[in-house]
Design a protein around this motif. Structure first.
Motif: not given
Ligand code: SAM
Ligand code: SF4
Ligand code: SF4
Length: 348
Positions: A203, A248, A250
């Motif tokens: 990430r 996040a 993704r």
């Protein structure tokens, strides 16, 4: 299907905050010290050897941490993450993990670490009930890695940490990489190549203006969208669905080699879904990563307040919460609001 929370816990959850966000996650910083000096967090110039960090008696002890964790869980928290500073510097951390893992209602117990000490502790942590691990790794180039840790970390250490975590059964690690333009962004494809096909999830985190000492400059931020384009040009990507509380964005590799995430907190703020509270090592409750001040829960604990009083205090603080710094960054910075608590003090 997720297990349903016990009725007693559900019934007494905290009211939502002023913007309708529930309290669901707690990050607990167990120590403010660190064995690294990453320039974006704790630059060596500002924190040389001998800097006055918290003394042991100023930190919450394990009884106090467990008691507060139970209060937060009774108010609706389901996810706990231990962080720091470097959490593995806290003596007997597996003992704390075991105590937190035993709390009814905790569905997720995770740890964020720079990995330097992980090989020594990963098995005791797993045996104590730790469910997930996040490791920080900013480069696969030994020299850049060293620079990004302030000259204190070695690439071989983080690789040893990953191997030890895999051997202990942590098959799906999160790997956090803070990207600074001109410092480590040219190594991004090498980092992606390192983790494609491993089952671990890399990430990329936009360099944030946390704290006051990291000399943040907007031109050092590499927008996550730019990184996704650069990676996608090499290995085609497709977006994965995003849930409201997730930080996040993704993306999945089209060739099936796994996924990659982007935490675009500067260019695409996600305050609207922010369900996190943070507890500092000295027992202050922060309702935002960019808060200027915390609420002193240690004072209440040490004054002998009851659990009911602690619950009422925390619920009251949460219900008044209106933080949305990242959405207001430009406006607040222009107005000269630059003072925030340091990231290592309240955890990432
Ligand atoms: N020491 C541990 C570590 O580095 O993993 C845990 C604490 S650290 C404060 C938690 C996370 O915050 C790390 O992944 C780190 O990279 C991230 N972080 C620290 N300063 C940051 C900044 N200025 N911008 C973005 N992320 C940052
Ligand atoms: Fe330490 Fe983590 Fe901050 Fe780096 S990011 S200085 S490892 S607390
Ligand atoms: Fe949450 Fe504050 Fe970050 Fe917004 S800026 S996502 S409110 S921690």
């Amino acid at each position: 299907m997720k297990p349903e929370a016990p009725r007693a816990l559900q019934a007494s959850a905290s009211p939502p905050d002023a913007l309708g966000r529930v309290l669901a996650d707690l990050r607990i910083s167990v120590i403010d010290r660190c064995n690294f000096r990453c320039p974006y967090c704790m630059p060596d110039e500002t924190y040389p050897a001998g800097h006055a960090f918290l003394r042991a008696r100023e930190r919450l002890d394990f009884d106090e941490i467990e008691r507060l964790a139970r209060v937060f869980v009774s108010l609706g928290v389901r996810k706990l993450r231990l962080t720091g500073g470097e959490p593995l510097l806290r003596r007997d951390l597996p003992v704390l993990v075991a105590r937190l893992a035993a709390i009814e209602g905790v569905e997720d117990l995770a740890l964020t670490t720079n990995g330097a000490l992980l090989p020594r502790y990963v098995v005791p942590l797993r045996d104590a009930g730790l469910q997930r691990l996040t490791l920080s790794m900013d480069s696969v180039d030994a020299e850049v890695f060293r620079r990004m840790s302030g000259g204190r970390g070695e690439l071989a250490q983080i690789e040893a940490a990953i191997a030890a975590a895999e051997a202990a059964g942590f098959a799906r690690l999160k790997i956090n990489c803070v990207v600074m333009r001109g410092v480590n962004d040219d190594g991004l494809l090498d980092l992606v190549a390192r983790f494609r096909g491993t089952g671990h999830v890399l990430r990329f985190i936009e360099y944030m203006d946390v704290g006051t000492v990291n000399g943040w400059r907007g031109d050092r931020v590499v927008p996550g969208a730019e990184l996704a384009r650069r990676i996608g040009a090499h290995w085609p990507l497709e977006p994965l669905p995003r849930d409201a509380a997730a930080t996040a964005r993704r993306w999945r590799f089209r060739d099936g080699a796994g996924e990659v995430g982007f935490i675009n907190s500067v260019t695409e703020p996600f305050c609207g879904g922010c369900t996190r509270a943070r507890l500092s090592a000295d027992g202050k409750l922060y309702t935002c990563l960019f808060a200027r001040a915390g609420h002193d829960l240690r004072a209440l604990l040490r004054a002998g307040e009851s659990d009911a009083a602690l619950r009422a205090t925390v619920a009251g603080i949460w219900s008044h919460r209106g933080d949305r710094y990242s959405e207001r960054r430009a406006e607040l910075r222009a107005a000269g609001v630059l003072e925030h608590v340091e990231m290592f003090a309240i955890g990432g």
